[in-house]
Scaffold this active site. Structure first.
Site, PDB file in Angstrom:
ATOM      1  N   GLY A 108       0.741  -1.261   0.000  1.00  0.00           N
ATOM      2  CA  GLY A 108       0.000   0.000   0.000  1.00  0.00           C
ATOM      3  C   GLY A 108       0.766   1.304   0.000  1.00  0.00           C
ATOM      4  O   GLY A 108       0.136   2.344  -0.139  1.00  0.00           O
TER       5      GLY A 108
ATOM      6  N   GLY B  54       2.963   2.538  -2.208  1.00  0.00           N
ATOM      7  CA  GLY B  54       3.488   2.993  -3.503  1.00  0.00           C
ATOM      8  C   GLY B  54       2.841   4.271  -4.015  1.00  0.00           C
ATOM      9  O   GLY B  54       1.691   4.579  -3.703  1.00  0.00           O
TER      10      GLY B  54
ATOM     11  N   CYS C 115      -0.158   3.433  -6.069  1.00  0.00           N
ATOM     12  CA  CYS C 115      -0.898   2.317  -5.499  1.00  0.00           C
ATOM     13  C   CYS C 115      -2.191   2.840  -4.867  1.00  0.00           C
ATOM     14  O   CYS C 115      -2.178   3.871  -4.206  1.00  0.00           O
ATOM     15  CB  CYS C 115      -0.014   1.680  -4.422  1.00  0.00           C
ATOM     16  SG  CYS C 115      -0.886   0.563  -3.359  1.00  0.00           S
TER      17      CYS C 115
HETATM   18  P1  5GP Z   1       6.979   3.816  -5.315  1.00  0.00           P
HETATM   19  O1  5GP Z   1       8.465   3.748  -5.255  1.00  0.00           O
HETATM   20  O2  5GP Z   1       6.489   4.343  -6.628  1.00  0.00           O
HETATM   21  O3  5GP Z   1       6.365   4.517  -4.146  1.00  0.00           O
HETATM   22  O4  5GP Z   1       6.463   2.302  -5.189  1.00  0.00           O
HETATM   23  C1  5GP Z   1       6.812   1.313  -6.131  1.00  0.00           C
HETATM   24  C2  5GP Z   1       6.112   0.031  -5.758  1.00  0.00           C
HETATM   25  O5  5GP Z   1       4.687   0.184  -5.826  1.00  0.00           O
HETATM   26  C3  5GP Z   1       6.365  -1.125  -6.698  1.00  0.00           C
HETATM   27  O6  5GP Z   1       7.623  -1.717  -6.536  1.00  0.00           O
HETATM   28  C4  5GP Z   1       5.222  -2.070  -6.342  1.00  0.00           C
HETATM   29  O7  5GP Z   1       5.479  -2.842  -5.189  1.00  0.00           O
HETATM   30  C5  5GP Z   1       4.099  -1.104  -6.009  1.00  0.00           C
HETATM   31  N1  5GP Z   1       3.131  -1.028  -7.114  1.00  0.00           N
HETATM   32  C6  5GP Z   1       3.381  -0.849  -8.437  1.00  0.00           C
HETATM   33  N2  5GP Z   1       2.235  -0.821  -9.143  1.00  0.00           N
HETATM   34  C7  5GP Z   1       1.240  -0.992  -8.255  1.00  0.00           C
HETATM   35  C8  5GP Z   1      -0.196  -1.084  -8.391  1.00  0.00           C
HETATM   36  O8  5GP Z   1      -0.778  -0.945  -9.454  1.00  0.00           O
HETATM   37  N3  5GP Z   1      -0.868  -1.315  -7.231  1.00  0.00           N
HETATM   38  C9  5GP Z   1      -0.251  -1.473  -6.028  1.00  0.00           C
HETATM   39  N4  5GP Z   1      -1.002  -1.730  -4.964  1.00  0.00           N
HETATM   40  N5  5GP Z   1       1.085  -1.363  -5.867  1.00  0.00           N
HETATM   41  C10 5GP Z   1       1.813  -1.142  -6.972  1.00  0.00           C
END
Ligand code: 5GP
Length: 345
Positions: free
Chosen positions: A181, A183, A186
């Site tokens: 959660g 991301g 996300c």
């Molecule tokens: P960020 O660095 O952008 O905050 O987080 C990246 C991470 O978000 C990714 O490695 C993956 O675990 C998560 N993530 C990527 N796409 C999605 C999505 O569509 N839904 C959710 N719940 N998590 C995602």
């Protein structure tokens, strides 16, 4: 129903307290780490930051650049076997130290993984990635991958609690990916109400993993280099980044021009955009758990990498850590009600 009364913390709830230091310059801080993995017994040395396995982040182009700085890329799972072959044919052997092959858990995913590894036996890392790592079937899949590839370093996730970290490590994972959660694209917390503030998840999961000789990746929720430092300070062995590495020349995602300004499309791997592209749409029984956004185009990725590594070195000097390895031992978090001064943002 039960309520846990302990407050769980995200990156924005803390700062790292500075400590007296004998370090003369941040240039002397060593950001490399060396790990021997629990099951594969492989030794890896590098800068433990990983580009996320999203098709807008974990591209071959990003991998090539990040490898030059010692970082890793979890290459997204949508490249064909032929594209893997073409990419690796043009790269030096040193690239293998910086690549993870991502896979889902379907029979087709498993079949494709087997073919990629058979073609390129030097690949060391397999990243088994599902949104919800709590299913029994997921643990069974990890066991099957471990049996099939006894000498590969296996990453499995995502989970956010110590008992599930232990189960995955005992099931054959060397490294567990932590984050549900947090991301940037996300929407799981909004759509489902499920999640765990990332810093607390990292602190608790690192403790569980290290007790068994395993490692963890803090995955998601870093919005600035300071958050990367906090994740390492909390005990993460690796930090995975999505949004912070999006929007560059090397990132995937369409380039958009509007009113003289440039943007790049960035979306979650469970977003409607990704599902339309790879799964023929959003299945009726589920909702999309990812956003689609346009991020300002940021040019080449190199200055962004240097900015992150510079911030991390500086964090180490503020607490007197001569190497990234010492950062967690020297970290005291203080709980805070403020972060950046917002006058000019
Ligand atoms: P960020 O660095 O952008 O905050 O987080 C990246 C991470 O978000 C990714 O490695 C993956 O675990 C998560 N993530 C990527 N796409 C999605 C999505 O569509 N839904 C959710 N719940 N998590 C995602």
């Amino acid at each position: 129903m039960r309520i846990e009364a302990d407050v769980k913390l995200g990156f924005k709830n803390v700062l790292i307290r500075p400590k007296r230091s004998t370090l003369k310059s941040r240039a002397n801080v060593n950001l490399e780490r060396s790990y021997t993995f629990l099951h594969s017994r492989k030794v890896w040395t590098g800068v433990p930051i990983i580009a996320a396995n999203m098709d807008t982040v974990g591209t071959f182009e990003a991998a090539r650049k990040l490898a030059g700085f010692g970082l890793l890329t979890a290459v997204h799972k949508h490249y064909s076997i032929e594209e893997w072959r073409t990419f690796l044919d043009g790269e030096p052997d040193s690239i293998y130290n910086h690549l993870m092959v991502s896979t889902g858990t379907s029979p087709d995913d498993f079949d494709k993984l087997g073919k990629i590894i058979a073609n390129h036996t030097q690949l060391q890392f397999i990243c088994i990635d599902v949104a919800n790592g709590y299913a029994e079937a997921f643990v069974d899949f990890v066991k099957e991958v471990r049996q099939t590839f006894p000498d590969k370093t296996i990453i499995a996730g995502n989970v956010v609690t110590g008992e599930m970290v232990e189960e995955l490590l005992l099931g054959g994972a060397d490294v567990v990916k932590v984050g549900i959660g947090p991301g940037s694209v996300c929407t799981t917390r909004v759509k489902t109400g499920v999640g765990y503030p990332q810093l607390s998840a990292v602190i608790e999961c690192a403790d569980a993993a290290h007790g068994l000789g395993g490692r963890i990746i803090s995955d998601g929720g870093c919005a600035c280099p300071g958050d990367v430092a906090k994740a390492f300070g909390g005990g993460a062995d690796f930090v995975m980044l999505g949004g912070m590495l999006a929007g560059h020349d090397e990132s995937g995602g369409q380039l958009i021009e509007r009113g003289g300004q440039h943007f790049k499309l960035f979306y979650g791997m469970s977003s409607a955009t990704a599902m339309e592209q790879y799964a023929g749409g959003v299945a009726e029984y589920r909702s999309s758990e990812g956003k689609t956004v346009e991020v300002p185009y940021r040019g080449p990725i190199e200055p962004t990498i240097l900015d992150i590594l510079g911030g991390l070195r500086s964090a180490c000097t503020y607490v007197g850590a001569g190497a990234l390895k010492e950062l967690t031992k020297r970290t005291t978090f203080i709980r805070v009600m403020e972060q950046e001064n917002q006058v000019f943002t």
